[in-house]
Design an enzyme around this catalytic site. Structure first.
Site, PDB file in Angstrom:
ATOM      1  N   SER A   1       0.514  -1.364  -0.159  1.00  0.00           N
ATOM      2  CA  SER A   1       0.050   0.255  -0.416  1.00  0.00           C
ATOM      3  C   SER A   1       0.598   1.223   0.114  1.00  0.00           C
ATOM      4  O   SER A   1       2.199   1.483   0.343  1.00  0.00           O
ATOM      5  CB  SER A   1      -0.476  -0.126   1.107  1.00  0.00           C
ATOM      6  OG  SER A   1      -1.887   1.230   1.729  1.00  0.00           O
ATOM      7  N   SER A   2       0.270   3.120  -0.746  1.00  0.00           N
ATOM      8  CA  SER A   2       1.391   3.909  -0.840  1.00  0.00           C
ATOM      9  C   SER A   2       0.982   3.967   1.109  1.00  0.00           C
ATOM     10  O   SER A   2       2.363   5.000   1.696  1.00  0.00           O
ATOM     11  CB  SER A   2      -0.212   4.864  -1.155  1.00  0.00           C
ATOM     12  OG  SER A   2      -0.661   4.854  -0.764  1.00  0.00           O
ATOM     13  N   CYS A   3       0.662   3.697   1.849  1.00  0.00           N
ATOM     14  CA  CYS A   3       1.307   3.832   3.345  1.00  0.00           C
ATOM     15  C   CYS A   3       2.498   4.120   3.617  1.00  0.00           C
ATOM     16  O   CYS A   3       2.778   4.332   4.630  1.00  0.00           O
ATOM     17  CB  CYS A   3      -0.330   3.627   4.174  1.00  0.00           C
ATOM     18  SG  CYS A   3      -0.220   2.412   4.572  1.00  0.00           S
TER      19      CYS A   3
ATOM     20  N   TYR B   1      -0.614  -0.815  10.007  1.00  0.00           N
ATOM     21  CA  TYR B   1      -0.855  -2.107   8.766  1.00  0.00           C
ATOM     22  C   TYR B   1       0.223  -1.470   7.787  1.00  0.00           C
ATOM     23  O   TYR B   1       0.428  -2.265   7.164  1.00  0.00           O
ATOM     24  CB  TYR B   1      -2.057  -0.835   8.754  1.00  0.00           C
ATOM     25  CG  TYR B   1      -1.998  -1.452   6.931  1.00  0.00           C
ATOM     26  CD1 TYR B   1      -2.024  -0.217   6.103  1.00  0.00           C
ATOM     27  CD2 TYR B   1      -3.119  -1.973   6.627  1.00  0.00           C
ATOM     28  CE1 TYR B   1      -2.484  -0.300   4.237  1.00  0.00           C
ATOM     29  CE2 TYR B   1      -3.669  -2.687   5.442  1.00  0.00           C
ATOM     30  CZ  TYR B   1      -3.591  -1.869   4.165  1.00  0.00           C
ATOM     31  OH  TYR B   1      -3.979  -1.783   3.010  1.00  0.00           O
TER      32      TYR B   1
ATOM     33  N   LYS C   1       2.473  -4.297   6.071  1.00  0.00           N
ATOM     34  CA  LYS C   1       3.257  -4.248   4.367  1.00  0.00           C
ATOM     35  C   LYS C   1       4.452  -4.190   3.787  1.00  0.00           C
ATOM     36  O   LYS C   1       4.938  -5.110   2.976  1.00  0.00           O
ATOM     37  CB  LYS C   1       2.058  -3.191   4.007  1.00  0.00           C
ATOM     38  CG  LYS C   1       0.773  -3.204   3.955  1.00  0.00           C
ATOM     39  CD  LYS C   1       0.521  -4.499   3.399  1.00  0.00           C
ATOM     40  CE  LYS C   1      -1.186  -4.159   2.903  1.00  0.00           C
ATOM     41  NZ  LYS C   1      -1.705  -5.464   2.268  1.00  0.00           N
TER      42      LYS C   1
ATOM     43  N   HIS D   1     -13.322   3.382   2.825  1.00  0.00           N
ATOM     44  CA  HIS D   1     -12.113   3.898   2.230  1.00  0.00           C
ATOM     45  C   HIS D   1     -12.908   5.588   1.730  1.00  0.00           C
ATOM     46  O   HIS D   1     -14.089   5.113   1.721  1.00  0.00           O
ATOM     47  CB  HIS D   1     -11.367   4.254   1.401  1.00  0.00           C
ATOM     48  CG  HIS D   1     -10.215   2.850   2.002  1.00  0.00           C
ATOM     49  ND1 HIS D   1     -10.138   1.204   1.822  1.00  0.00           N
ATOM     50  CD2 HIS D   1      -8.992   3.468   2.065  1.00  0.00           C
ATOM     51  CE1 HIS D   1      -9.090   1.167   1.977  1.00  0.00           C
ATOM     52  NE2 HIS D   1      -8.360   1.792   2.206  1.00  0.00           N
TER      53      HIS D   1
END
Ligand code: NDP
Ligand code: F7E
Length: 313
Positions: A108-110, A137, A141, A180
């Site tokens: 994920s981009s997070c 999270y 990842k 989201h």
């Protein structure tokens, strides 16, 4: 990836998983194995080990995960780190043990630092503190990326990792607390329009910027990489995005226009903004030969139609 190869899509009923099923079937792949969450809990190492030994897939798309929006991440941090570490560790290790030819892990981009330079390049990983609302999270990842890389180094596996930006589209989660922003705004504005409400609440200040990729484009990128590239081409991981972003306020205005809600937007400062911006640099992805196709207004329209079909709205 040959048509005769057996393909396992983990998370096949989810937003990305269901898009992968559509894209693989359109691409002529019919040797696809799936299991629902109820049939195979991927947190259960023994069950995953038995499944892989029995099915022996050749290719794996790892699109199963515990997924949610900013409030869900902020409310259930233990669930997000535990479930994602278990799911990805079990599947990646079983793929190695059963000589899977190629695996694609979705991160994920997070994973990027809260204040990473924009647009965020793959090299910016681990160069600063993470966004607190989704740090557990993100750590899970990052562990998945590092695990794929470690197995490639030690065991010469071919495990690729991709970092998607915010996704939306068919089969999204419309729970107003845990979803989201895109599906939440679609549902809130639709219901306000039907009820004749004068206002819709938008979380936060409206100033954060977000990038949005349509789910079926995400699936197309995953199949493109699985068909044409290997871990040696992608490096440790590759960003998957569209290369442009908008503010949450602009997003809300665009969703209102598509849905046909003409009331007032009220910004709820009691809800978190999260990362101020997380625009992905997609230079690496474009050089690998792929770029996004679906324009945002087209994508929002398709997602809205899907919402109304599924919820009888
Ligand atoms: N949506 C987004 O904006 C983004 C998503 N991603 C990543 O993309 C991937 C796909 O996300 P998305 O499609 O949106 O997520 P969804 O929640 O739509 O789908 C996830 C799927 O995984 C399944 N699943 C969850 N836990 C388990 C488990 N323990 N055992 C078996 N199956 C399980 C779910 O089944 P069930 O619902 O029955 O539990 C669901 O089908 C994930 O890795 C996510 O982190 C990355 C960036 C953005
Ligand atoms: C994909 C990504 O998704 C998450 O990060 P996020 O992008 O911050 O998540 P989000 O989509 O929930 O919020 C984006 C912005 O939108 C604002 N916002 C307005 N109104 C609503 C609203 O009604 N619901 C939600 N959820 N957000 C709203 C909200 O306040 C925030 O400023 C993490 O799970 C992270 O782990 C991750 O990977």
């Amino acid at each position: 990836m040959q048509f005769s190869d057996k393909i396992y899509v983990a998370g096949h009923r989810g937003l990305v998983g269901s898009a992968l099923m559509r894209r693989l079937e359109k691409g002529g792949y019919s040797n696809i194995v799936t299991r629902t969450h109820a049939e195979l809990d991927l947190k259960d190492q023994r069950a995953v080990t038995e499944f892989f030994a029995q099915e022996k897939p050749d290719h794996v798309f790892l699109a199963a995960a515990k997924v949610g929006g900013i409030v869900a991440n902020n409310t259930y941090p233990a669930d997000f780190i535990y479930q994602n570490l278990m799911i990805q560790s079990n599947v990646i290790h079983a793929a190695y043990s059963n000589e899977v030819k190629k695996l694609l892990f979705l991160g994920s981009s997070c994973i990027y630092p809260k204040f990473a330079p924009q647009p965020m390049k793959e090299e910016h990983l681990l160069t600063g503190v993470l966004e607190p609302t989704n740090e557990p999270y993100a750590v899970a990842k990052i562990a998945g990326i590092k695990m794929c890389g470690a197995y490639n180094r030690q065991y010469d596996t071919n495990f690729m990792s991709v970092m998607p930006t915010n996704l939306y589209g068919l089969g999204d989660n419309y729970d107003l607390q845990n979803s989201h922003v895109m599906p939440a705004l679609i549902r809130k504005m639709h219901e306000a329009k039907i009820r004749g409400d004068a206002q819709v609440s938008v979380w936060g200040s409206g100033t954060p910027r977000r990038e949005f990729l349509y789910g079926d484009d995400m699936a197309d990128a995953c199949v493109f990489l699985m068909e044409n590239r290997n871990a040696n081409d992608t490096g440790e991981f590759v960003n998957i995005g569209v290369g442009e972003d908008i503010t949450i306020r602009e997003l809300a205005e665009r969703v209102a226009k598509v849905v046909g809600f003409h009331g007032e937007l009220v910004f709820d400062s009691s809800k978190p903004d999260g990362t101020p911006q997380k625009l992905l640099d997609v230079t690496h992805l474009n050089k690998l030969g792929w770029r996004a196709k679906t324009a945002m207004d087209e994508g929002i329209g398709k997602a809205y139609q899907d919402f109304m079909r599924r919820y009888g709205a």
